[in-house]
Motif scaffolding. Structure first.
Motif, short mmCIF file in Angstrom:
data_model
loop_
_atom_site.label_atom_id
_atom_site.label_comp_id
_atom_site.label_asym_id
_atom_site.label_seq_id
_atom_site.Cartn_x
_atom_site.Cartn_y
_atom_site.Cartn_z
N GLY A 104 46.11 13.86 2.86
CA GLY A 104 46.38 15.08 3.61
C GLY A 104 46.45 16.27 2.67
O GLY A 104 47.02 16.19 1.59
N ILE A 105 45.87 17.39 3.10
CA ILE A 105 45.81 18.58 2.24
C ILE A 105 46.39 19.77 2.98
O ILE A 105 46.07 20.01 4.14
N ILE A 106 47.26 20.50 2.31
CA ILE A 106 47.82 21.71 2.90
C ILE A 106 46.72 22.75 3.01
O ILE A 106 45.92 22.93 2.09
N ARG A 110 43.12 24.42 -2.99
CA ARG A 110 41.77 24.46 -3.54
C ARG A 110 41.34 23.11 -4.11
O ARG A 110 40.16 22.86 -4.29
N PHE A 111 42.35 22.30 -4.41
CA PHE A 111 42.03 20.97 -4.95
C PHE A 111 42.86 19.92 -4.23
O PHE A 111 44.00 20.19 -3.83
N CYS A 112 42.33 18.73 -4.09
CA CYS A 112 43.07 17.62 -3.50
C CYS A 112 44.19 17.21 -4.47
O CYS A 112 43.95 17.00 -5.65
N GLY A 113 45.43 17.11 -3.95
CA GLY A 113 46.57 16.74 -4.78
C GLY A 113 46.53 15.29 -5.22
O GLY A 113 47.21 14.90 -6.16
N ALA A 114 45.74 14.47 -4.55
CA ALA A 114 45.70 13.05 -4.88
C ALA A 114 44.59 12.71 -5.85
O ALA A 114 44.81 12.09 -6.88
N CYS A 115 43.36 13.15 -5.54
CA CYS A 115 42.24 12.74 -6.37
C CYS A 115 41.67 13.91 -7.18
O CYS A 115 40.84 13.70 -8.07
N GLY A 116 42.10 15.14 -6.88
CA GLY A 116 41.69 16.28 -7.70
C GLY A 116 40.34 16.87 -7.37
O GLY A 116 39.90 17.80 -8.02
N VAL A 117 39.69 16.34 -6.33
CA VAL A 117 38.37 16.87 -5.97
C VAL A 117 38.49 18.32 -5.51
O VAL A 117 39.49 18.70 -4.90
#
Ligand SMILES: [Zn+2]
Length: 120
Positions: A104-106, A110-117
């Motif tokens: 889930g992304i807020i 600008r970047f995924c908090g889990a995988c950094g994409v």
């Protein structure tokens, strides 16, 4: 953010996402077994209204929504207490999910908090 009519259904979803919870209003901790037992008891002793439902966050926190808008978080995940839980369902519906890992992304991130994409 999935929605469920019983706490047991919500708990069964939550246990696929993490394995320990803290009760939001006390220091009680629950493991998978404890959560499921508590959910069963709660459903039989204290069923919710027809227009209420439970929600499960991407990390596995469980909340109760009584008016279709405000979320009362009941169980916070033991592993990620910093999870940014929305206070209302409208905020929740603005959460997007990472196309790469499904986290889930807020909105506005600008970047995924889990995988950094990098997100569009
Ligand atoms: Zn991701």
């Amino acid at each position: 953010m999935e929605q469920f009519n019983t706490l047991l259904k919500a708990a069964e979803c939550a246990v696929t996402r993490c394995n320990s919870w803290n009760f939001a209003t006390s220091n009680d901790r629950y493991d998978v077994k404890g959560l499921l037992v508590l959910a069963k008891t709660s459903d039989s002793e204290n069923p919710i209204d027809e227009d209420s439902f439970y929600v499960v966050s991407p990390a596995g926190a469980i909340g109760l929504c009584e008016d279709g808008e405000d979320i009362d978080w009941l169980f916070l995940t033991g592993s990620s207490t910093d999870e940014d839980l929305p206070a209302t369902l409208q905020t929740a519906s603005q959460i997007k999910f990472c196309s790469k890992c499904g986290n889930g992304i807020i909105l506005g991130a600008r970047f995924c908090g889990a995988c950094g994409v990098k997100l569009n």
